[in-house]
Design a protein around this motif. Structure first.
Motif, mmCIF file in Angstrom:
data_model
loop_
_atom_site.group_PDB
_atom_site.id
_atom_site.type_symbol
_atom_site.label_atom_id
_atom_site.label_comp_id
_atom_site.label_asym_id
_atom_site.label_seq_id
_atom_site.Cartn_x
_atom_site.Cartn_y
_atom_site.Cartn_z
ATOM 1 N N ASP A 195 44.499 63.943 43.456
ATOM 2 C CA ASP A 195 43.517 63.708 44.089
ATOM 3 C C ASP A 195 43.750 63.148 45.325
ATOM 4 N N PRO A 196 43.667 63.409 46.632
ATOM 5 C CA PRO A 196 44.076 63.004 47.726
ATOM 6 C C PRO A 196 43.835 61.717 48.176
ATOM 7 N N GLU A 197 42.957 61.171 47.252
ATOM 8 C CA GLU A 197 42.598 59.878 47.830
ATOM 9 C C GLU A 197 43.078 58.906 46.523
ATOM 10 N N LYS A 198 43.550 59.400 45.452
ATOM 11 C CA LYS A 198 44.417 58.613 44.865
ATOM 12 C C LYS A 198 45.556 59.356 44.155
ATOM 13 N N PRO A 199 46.679 59.356 45.013
ATOM 14 C CA PRO A 199 47.684 60.322 44.949
ATOM 15 C C PRO A 199 48.381 59.803 43.764
ATOM 16 N N ARG A 200 48.751 58.396 43.780
ATOM 17 C CA ARG A 200 49.420 57.947 42.509
ATOM 18 C C ARG A 200 51.009 58.185 42.681
ATOM 19 N N VAL B 135 45.923 70.250 45.125
ATOM 20 C CA VAL B 135 44.503 69.567 45.347
ATOM 21 C C VAL B 135 43.479 70.839 44.955
#
Length: 259
Positions: free
Chosen positions: A208-213, A202
């Motif tokens: 991206d912690p909002e979009k870890p995928r 991070v």
């Protein structure tokens, strides 16, 4: 098994070569040395060249003829550096090691016969051997020292014996941190590492912690099948710590603040 394999030196003229041969034998676990009509033995030169393998010299059997040296043998292999007029079954050194160990394992007695420094074995002596072995040295400089020739064949016997005993042929290098390198990381240590890894990714903008995928799930699978040791874990944690420091330094250069 190895005690059934004897090294026979015929007509050795230089006692130092007898000592060198004894040392080569002891390096590879062979112990039976038979000397056929040596020109100078016992000798202080032989003891000096043996470099601690004096037990083999002390136990060496001295006989007058090759026939005496071969009593009881079921496999006799003679070393030959020259082409002979009469074709003879040939072995290379590796085949010689395997054949010697197979015969010894079956309860047979084996003799590896080496000739004189200046002339090798005579044709008559070679005809007393079931096989001849040729060490494939550079033809432009093919003459081997007697002790060196003993070392080559003794080594091949050793390798064949290790294989037959299913023993390793290489030893892992021990590090000063050998204990840490052999102990696997524990489950709680792995969890702490995964948390550290996530924070570092991070920090550098890779995750991206909002979009870890599913990135962390894939990394868990990757490291989970690697059987990380404690030492390897420490290395990775050190890398992550330095990565975080570098990321913080870059933020400060840009006038950013951590939140």
């Amino acid at each position: 098994m190895l005690e059934r394999i004897r090294v026979v030196l015929v007509g050795t003229s230089h006692p130092g070569n007898i000592g060198g041969a004894a040392r080569a034998m002891k390096n590879m676990g062979l112990s039976r040395l038979v000397l056929v009509a040596p020109e100078d033995f016992p000798s202080s030169d032989a003891v000096a060249r043996a470099s601690g393998a004096t037990d083999i010299l002390d136990a060496a059997q001295v006989v007058e003829t090759l026939e005496d040296a071969l009593v009881g043998c079921t496999l006799v292999v003679g070393t030959s550096a020259r082409d002979r007029r009469i074709p003879w079954p040939m072995l290379d050194p590796r085949e010689c090691g395997v054949a010697s160990c197979e015969q010894a394992a079956a309860g047979g007695e084996v003799a590896l016969v080496f000739g004189r420094e200046y002339a090798g074995l005579t044709n008559e002596e070679l005809q007393r051997c079931q096989y001849h072995v040729h060490i494939p040295s550079d033809p432009d400089f093919s003459s081997l020292n007697l002790a060196a020739a003993v070392q080559v064949l003794s080594y091949e016997v050793r390798m064949a014996w290790l294989a037959a005993q299913q023993l390793p042929t290489k030893v892992a290098k021990l590090e000063t941190t050998a204990m840490l390198n052999t102990q696997l990381a524990t489950a709680d240590e792995l969890e702490s590492f995964y948390g550290h890894l996530e924070r570092a990714l991070v920090a550098i903008g890779f995750l991206d912690p909002e979009k870890p995928r599913h990135l962390m799930s894939r990394l868990r699978r990757l490291y989970g099948r690697s059987d990380l040791s404690k030492l390897e874990m420490n290395i990775l944690r050190g890398i992550l710590t330095e990565t975080e420091k570098a990321a913080r330094g870059e933020h400060h250069k840009r006038g950013e603040t951590d939140v």
